[in-house]
Design a protein around this motif. Structure first.
Motif, mmCIF file in Angstrom:
data_model
loop_
_atom_site.group_PDB
_atom_site.id
_atom_site.type_symbol
_atom_site.label_atom_id
_atom_site.label_comp_id
_atom_site.label_asym_id
_atom_site.label_seq_id
_atom_site.Cartn_x
_atom_site.Cartn_y
_atom_site.Cartn_z
ATOM 1 N N GLU A 1 44.213 0.864 33.474
ATOM 2 C CA GLU A 1 43.523 -0.432 33.322
ATOM 3 C C GLU A 1 43.023 -0.994 34.652
ATOM 4 O OE1 GLU A 1 48.031 -1.182 32.919
ATOM 5 O OE2 GLU A 1 46.555 0.280 32.223
ATOM 6 N N ARG A 2 43.529 -0.434 35.750
ATOM 7 C CA ARG A 2 43.078 -0.917 37.072
ATOM 8 C C ARG A 2 42.032 0.002 37.716
ATOM 9 N NH1 ARG A 2 47.149 -0.983 40.998
ATOM 10 N NH2 ARG A 2 45.523 -1.755 42.394
ATOM 11 N N LEU A 3 41.596 1.015 36.970
ATOM 12 C CA LEU A 3 40.594 1.938 37.524
ATOM 13 C C LEU A 3 39.284 1.201 37.798
ATOM 14 C CD1 LEU A 3 40.544 5.407 35.689
ATOM 15 C CD2 LEU A 3 40.627 4.988 38.156
ATOM 16 N N PRO A 4 38.813 1.181 39.035
ATOM 17 C CA PRO A 4 37.558 0.476 39.307
ATOM 18 C C PRO A 4 36.363 1.214 38.719
ATOM 19 C CG PRO A 4 38.446 1.481 41.314
ATOM 20 C CD PRO A 4 39.398 1.805 40.215
ATOM 21 N N ASP A 5 35.287 0.458 38.371
ATOM 22 C CA ASP A 5 34.105 1.056 37.742
ATOM 23 C C ASP A 5 33.264 1.837 38.743
ATOM 24 O OD1 ASP A 5 34.758 -0.146 35.336
ATOM 25 O OD2 ASP A 5 33.679 -1.991 35.857
ATOM 26 N N ALA A 6 33.163 1.323 39.929
ATOM 27 C CA ALA A 6 32.246 1.941 40.896
ATOM 28 C C ALA A 6 32.817 1.826 42.297
ATOM 29 C CB ALA A 6 30.885 1.258 40.830
ATOM 30 N N TRP B 1 34.437 4.089 43.970
ATOM 31 C CA TRP B 1 35.628 4.897 44.219
ATOM 32 C C TRP B 1 35.456 6.283 43.625
ATOM 33 C CZ3 TRP B 1 40.084 3.028 46.796
ATOM 34 C CH2 TRP B 1 39.991 1.693 47.185
ATOM 35 N N ARG B 2 36.185 7.243 44.150
ATOM 36 C CA ARG B 2 36.193 8.607 43.619
ATOM 37 C C ARG B 2 37.584 8.936 43.105
ATOM 38 N NH1 ARG B 2 31.665 12.184 44.707
ATOM 39 N NH2 ARG B 2 30.027 10.763 45.426
ATOM 40 N N ARG B 3 37.647 9.645 41.985
ATOM 41 C CA ARG B 3 38.935 10.080 41.430
ATOM 42 C C ARG B 3 39.369 11.390 42.067
ATOM 43 N NH1 ARG B 3 38.961 8.281 35.226
ATOM 44 N NH2 ARG B 3 40.923 9.434 35.159
#
Ligand SMILES: Nc1ncnc2c1ncn2[C@@H]1O[C@H](COP(=O)(O)OP(=O)(O)O)[C@@H](O)[C@H]1O
Ligand SMILES: [Mg+2]
Length: 264
Positions: free
Chosen positions: A115-120, A122-124
């Motif tokens: 739920e805290r994954l940023p939309d833009a 950042w790279r996974r």
């Protein structure tokens, strides 16, 4: 062995020859790592005498590798590694590096729940589960500064790019530190910066790698012969050549873990 700070045009040259005074110990560090002052300048000081011997890096010293990493960083021209040099101190010869005042509110690398994954922006890197069995993802910033650090790490064959070895500067620049585990002749790349894998290298990035390669046949190569082995120098050249011919960020390969442990 040259012990003077080689000039970076920052006006510090004269001052950095002064007495080195230890002011503290960086307790999280695995080797003897000290905070010190040379006049008004804060530095990190890692005496060779405080290094723990490592079975997988038997040649030379960690301090020499750190000094070599700085020279290669300078050849890139990207200011990845803070100014680093060899000199004597109260515990003998060691590496000295300019201290950088980070912004504690910025993080270049993070571990987040879904739920805290940023939309833009950042790279996974990878997905896993934490101690409480929650799904977490390792991410890092998607910036030119980190692309450059990732390229530097491939070239330097950095075996220890943890989150804590990336310093977040207030202006958005990112410095890399702790380059004692670099330049091994065998593939050792261990990093949290895998988020760019498969991306095409840009013309300016290729030009910088080419610049390092050219410098290896000139002053840089000469300076490095005092710091790493001939086989390691050849391997460095080969890594530049491979990166130039593939022109993409590499994927993990080999049998060893591709990320350092702990991650931070
Ligand atoms: N030049 C520097 N400026 C600011 N902080 C630094 C610098 N070098 C190291 N540090 C901080 O000190 C910590 C320990 O230093 P590091 O170089 O990783 O030592 P060790 O080789 O003992 O692990 C780093 O994780 C970083 O937080
Ligand atoms: Mg460290």
């Amino acid at each position: 062995m040259a012990t003077e700070a080689n000039g970076s045009g920052d006006g510090l040259d004269g001052e950095l020859d002064g007495e080195l005074v230890i002011t503290g110990r960086i307790t999280t560090a695995s080797n003897a790592t000290f905070l010190a002052q040379i006049g008004d300048t804060a530095v990190v000081y890692k005496p060779v005498a405080g290094e723990n011997p490592l079975w997988d890096f038997p040649d030379g010293t960690l301090a020499h590798r750190e000094a070599a990493a700085y020279l290669v960083s300078e050849a890139f021209g990207w200011n990845v590694v803070p100014r680093t040099w060899l000199r004597s101190g109260p515990m003998g010869v060691g590496m000295v590096q300019l201290w950088q005042d980070i912004d504690p509110d910025q993080d270049a690398v993070d571990l987040v729940t879904a739920e805290r994954l940023p939309d833009a922006g950042w790279r996974r890197v990878l997905d896993g589960t934490d101690e409480e069995d929650r799904e977490v993802t390792l991410i890092h910033e998607d910036t030119d500064s980190l692309r450059r650090m990732a390229i530097f790490d491939v070239v330097a064959n950095n075996a220890d790019r943890k989150g804590g070895h990336i310093l977040a500067m207030p202006d958005g620049h990112r410095h890399g530190v702790d380059h004692g585990l670099t330049f091994h002749a065998e593939h050792k790349l261990r990093t949290v910066l895998w988020g760019f894998t498969g991306d095409e290298l840009r013309p300016d990035e290729l030009a910088a790698i080419d610049g390092v390669r050219t410098a290896l046949y000139d002053e840089l190569g000469e300076a490095l012969t005092a710091l790493i082995t001939p086989a390691e120098l050849d391997a460095l050249d080969a890594r530049c050549e491979r990166l130039l011919s593939r022109a993409h960020f590499p994927a993990p390969r080999g049998h060893m873990p591709a990320v350092p442990w702990p991650l931070f």
